[in-house]
Design a protein around this motif. Structure first.
Motif, mmCIF file in Angstrom:
data_model
loop_
_atom_site.group_PDB
_atom_site.id
_atom_site.type_symbol
_atom_site.label_atom_id
_atom_site.label_comp_id
_atom_site.label_asym_id
_atom_site.label_seq_id
_atom_site.Cartn_x
_atom_site.Cartn_y
_atom_site.Cartn_z
ATOM 1 N N GLN A 91 -42.741 71.942 25.823
ATOM 2 C CA GLN A 91 -43.526 73.122 26.183
ATOM 3 C C GLN A 91 -42.751 74.050 27.106
ATOM 4 O OE1 GLN A 91 -47.315 71.850 27.745
ATOM 5 N NE2 GLN A 91 -48.038 71.102 25.769
ATOM 6 N N LEU A 92 -42.039 73.486 28.073
ATOM 7 C CA LEU A 92 -41.268 74.313 28.998
ATOM 8 C C LEU A 92 -40.137 75.032 28.271
ATOM 9 C CD1 LEU A 92 -41.059 72.102 32.218
ATOM 10 C CD2 LEU A 92 -42.412 74.166 31.865
ATOM 11 N N VAL A 119 -29.793 75.116 32.291
ATOM 12 C CA VAL A 119 -31.126 74.802 32.817
ATOM 13 C C VAL A 119 -32.045 74.306 31.712
ATOM 14 C CG1 VAL A 119 -33.210 75.838 33.787
ATOM 15 C CG2 VAL A 119 -31.000 76.344 34.789
ATOM 16 N N THR A 120 -32.062 75.013 30.581
ATOM 17 C CA THR A 120 -32.973 74.658 29.502
ATOM 18 C C THR A 120 -32.480 73.462 28.685
ATOM 19 O OG1 THR A 120 -31.916 76.313 28.076
ATOM 20 C CG2 THR A 120 -33.867 76.986 29.286
ATOM 21 N N GLY A 121 -31.215 73.109 28.815
ATOM 22 C CA GLY A 121 -30.675 71.960 28.087
ATOM 23 C C GLY A 121 -30.663 70.704 28.932
ATOM 24 N N LEU A 127 -35.790 65.866 33.552
ATOM 25 C CA LEU A 127 -37.201 65.642 33.839
ATOM 26 C C LEU A 127 -37.688 64.291 33.331
ATOM 27 C CD1 LEU A 127 -38.879 69.102 33.187
ATOM 28 C CD2 LEU A 127 -38.667 67.924 35.352
ATOM 29 N N ASP A 128 -36.890 63.637 32.491
ATOM 30 C CA ASP A 128 -37.273 62.314 31.999
ATOM 31 C C ASP A 128 -37.534 61.365 33.162
ATOM 32 O OD1 ASP A 128 -37.261 62.856 29.294
ATOM 33 O OD2 ASP A 128 -35.119 62.470 29.084
ATOM 34 N N VAL A 310 -36.313 76.864 36.077
ATOM 35 C CA VAL A 310 -37.144 77.210 34.916
ATOM 36 C C VAL A 310 -38.346 78.034 35.358
ATOM 37 C CG1 VAL A 310 -38.698 76.257 33.165
ATOM 38 C CG2 VAL A 310 -36.443 75.264 33.482
ATOM 39 N N PHE A 311 -38.977 77.616 36.455
ATOM 40 C CA PHE A 311 -40.151 78.336 36.940
ATOM 41 C C PHE A 311 -39.786 79.753 37.390
ATOM 42 C CE2 PHE A 311 -41.922 73.955 38.203
ATOM 43 C CZ PHE A 311 -42.409 73.773 36.916
ATOM 44 N N GLU A 312 -38.578 79.931 37.915
ATOM 45 C CA GLU A 312 -38.147 81.277 38.302
ATOM 46 C C GLU A 312 -38.070 82.190 37.079
ATOM 47 O OE1 GLU A 312 -34.525 81.169 40.462
ATOM 48 O OE2 GLU A 312 -35.322 80.001 42.137
#
Length: 556
Positions: A91-92, A119-121, A127-128, A310-312
């Motif tokens: 989702q992120l 960041v996205t990879g 996050l696991d 990611v949130f930024e």
């Protein structure tokens, strides 16, 4: 670095389900912890009092059942956390890609593309551990520690008082250690981004570096950044191991305080063996969740740092969606308008666009009739590419955009109405057919062959395999394949408008003439409105009309 960023719940709905499931599992685990301590203490005390094995059998069976239930709950928690992490990451990533698309090339131009990719990879992959280890432990701590302390209080309030007084020591050390971890972790994350960026820059400019004899220096630079990253990683590990040791020591001393108190009262007879043993078994369980949270905090630090980045990005997209920008008063003057709108025409009314509240182009009133071929010309920097980017929804704009009398709103209307080919080919590793039919709903070889013919690239085999970034094609061939991709999209999705940005910059005169002929057949047979941004006179002469963008001073 927050233990649980509230933005996670807003941007990833799967996180809410995960937290709810974690709370239920944590409550069941707490019940198992209390049940295990109680049954075990009862079995031991009753055995000491001389009960036979047959008399103890029910208690032993219940104890075994609690052990099995606790093991089953641990397995369920692991499965839940793994699936939750996968869904949240998905989702992120989806939201980040959508956000980057909404923010557009203007936003990306001011940032490092490699950093966003990192960041996205691998960043989100971290996050696991955050979901499989840290969050479940955080939830369990929030449930188990208060419940265990309450149970101890109901059995022996002096022991509960000892736990309550010593328990805050662990969070204090966790906060102090967390500050140190945050500092070294952020530095490690910055070095990883720097390493990724440096490597990509060297690979992209390897030919130039070799030509000017600078390849060896860049290799030394990468070696230096790699060494810095290694050193920083070892610092993070050192802090993690030391913090684990400190937390273990503090919690052991805290449990020892309770154990000494219980032991003294057992000796003087003021405390029964059953209660004392039960309290001794539960006391470590009051400290264990907090200690584990501190340990897992370090393992999850990479994921938390990446999530912050990611949130930024997502916050920037949210702010951009709600922001209203006024670009009026730009230093561009263009007036080109027919007396009234024609059927199927693309019409701009009071159209203005810019970046970061800085006006670049507009206001413009212009019309592009259906089936026409319009060339947009003007000096470099006048805003031609900004105009195209604004039509695509990549740059904020004011004014009205209508197609056949219907309003076009970026994001709400969608982009099927327009097809586009930029100045850079943007090809990827794969066959020519895969590149031409990119994102096709039902890839059609005949349509792809027609698109190549229109783009004056019919000599290129559809099955020809390309390397990374279209390696294997010349600059002119790559440009024509990218034009064919835009043409294919226009044909397949029945786009009303086709925009080409400098489509012949890498072509010779003969190829350019063939391209013009092909584009002419496209506008005549499919009534597609063709808009071409160009500096080439041949394309401008071939157009039905020319929209000349000039600075205000020149126009005067």
């Amino acid at each position: 670095m927050k233990p649980l960023d509230p933005r996670l719940l807003g941007y990833a709905r799967a996180a809410r389900v995960f937290l709810a499931a974690g709370a239920v599992i944590g409550l069941a685990q707490t019940a198992c912890i209390v049940g295990f301590a109680w049954f075990l203490s009862q079995v031991i005390v009753r055995a000491i009092h001389g009960q036979s094995l047959d008399e103890l059998a029910p208690m032993i069976a219940a104890l075994a059942g609690v052990v099995i239930a606790r093991a089953l709950l641990l397995w369920i928690a692991e499965v839940t956390s793994t699936r939750g992490a996968a869904r949240v990451k998905s989702q992120l990533r989806s939201r980040v890609l959508t956000a980057v698309t909404e923010l557009g090339p203007g936003w990306m131009a001011a940032r490092n593309a490699t950093s966003v990719a990192t960041v996205t990879g691998p960043g989100l992959d971290a996050l696991d551990t955050y979901f499989s280890r840290y969050l479940p432990q955080l939830i369990l701590t929030a449930i188990a520690t208060p419940v265990v302390v309450l149970v101890i209080f109901l059995q022996d309030w002096p022991s509960a008082l000892g736990v309550v007084l010593t328990l805050p020591i662990i969070p204090v050390f966790m906060i102090l250690i967390g500050w140190a971890t945050q500092t070294v972790q952020k530095k490690q994350w910055r070095l990883l981004n720097s390493l990724s960026t440096s490597f990509l820059d060297v690979v992209g400019g390897l030919a130039t570096l070799t030509l000017f004899g600078r390849a060896a220096r860049q290799a030394e630079r990468i070696r230096s950044v790699t060494e810095q990253y290694r050193v920083q990683t070892m610092k993070v590990l050192r802090v993690s191991f030391l913090s684990g040791f400190v937390l273990e020591l503090v919690s052991s001393l805290a449990v020892a305080v309770v154990a000494v108190s219980v032991g003294l009262r057992l000796i003087d007879g003021s405390l029964g063996l059953s209660v004392g043993l039960f309290v001794l078994l539960l006391a470590p369980e009051a400290f264990l969740p907090l200690r584990q949270v501190g340990t897992q905090f370090h393992a999850a630090a990479d994921g938390v740092a990446a999530a912050d980045d990611v949130f930024e990005i997502l916050d920037a997209a949210s702010a951009g969606a709600s922001a209203t920008r006024s670009n009026a008063g730009a230093d561009i003057a263009i007036v080109r308008m027919s007396d009234g709108p024609s059927a199927g025409a693309l019409r701009l009314s009071g159209f203005a666009a810019g970046y970061d509240d800085r006006p670049v182009i507009g206001p413009i009133d212009a019309e592009f009739p259906a089936g026409s071929f319009t060339a947009i010309t003007g000096p470099s920097g006048v805003g031609k590419s900004t105009l195209v980017a604004a039509l695509l929804g990549f740059v904020a704009h004011t004014g009205a955009v209508t197609l056949d009398g219907h309003a076009i709103e970026a994001g709400a209307t969608g982009l099927d109405w327009i097809s586009w080919c930029g100045q850079r080919p943007g090809l990827f590793a794969g066959s020519v057919f895969e590149n031409v039919a990119l994102a096709s709903r039902a890839p059609d070889r005949a349509m792809a062959a027609r698109a190549l013919a229109i783009a004056a690239a019919d000599e290129i085999d559809l099955d020809r395999m390309l390397g990374v970034a279209g390696a294997g094609l010349s600059g002119g061939q790559a440009q024509r394949v990218s034009i064919a991709r835009a043409v294919y999209r226009a044909l397949e999705r029945h786009s009303a408008v086709l925009v080409l940005d400098e489509p012949s910059s890498a072509l010779d005169e003969l190829s350019e003439a063939r391209l013009v002929d092909g584009l002419r057949t496209l506008t005549e047979s499919a009534t597609i409105t063709l808009i071409v941004v160009t500096h080439r006179e041949a394309l401008a002469r071939a157009a039905d009309s020319i929209l000349s963008l000039e600075p205000a001073a020149m126009a005067a």
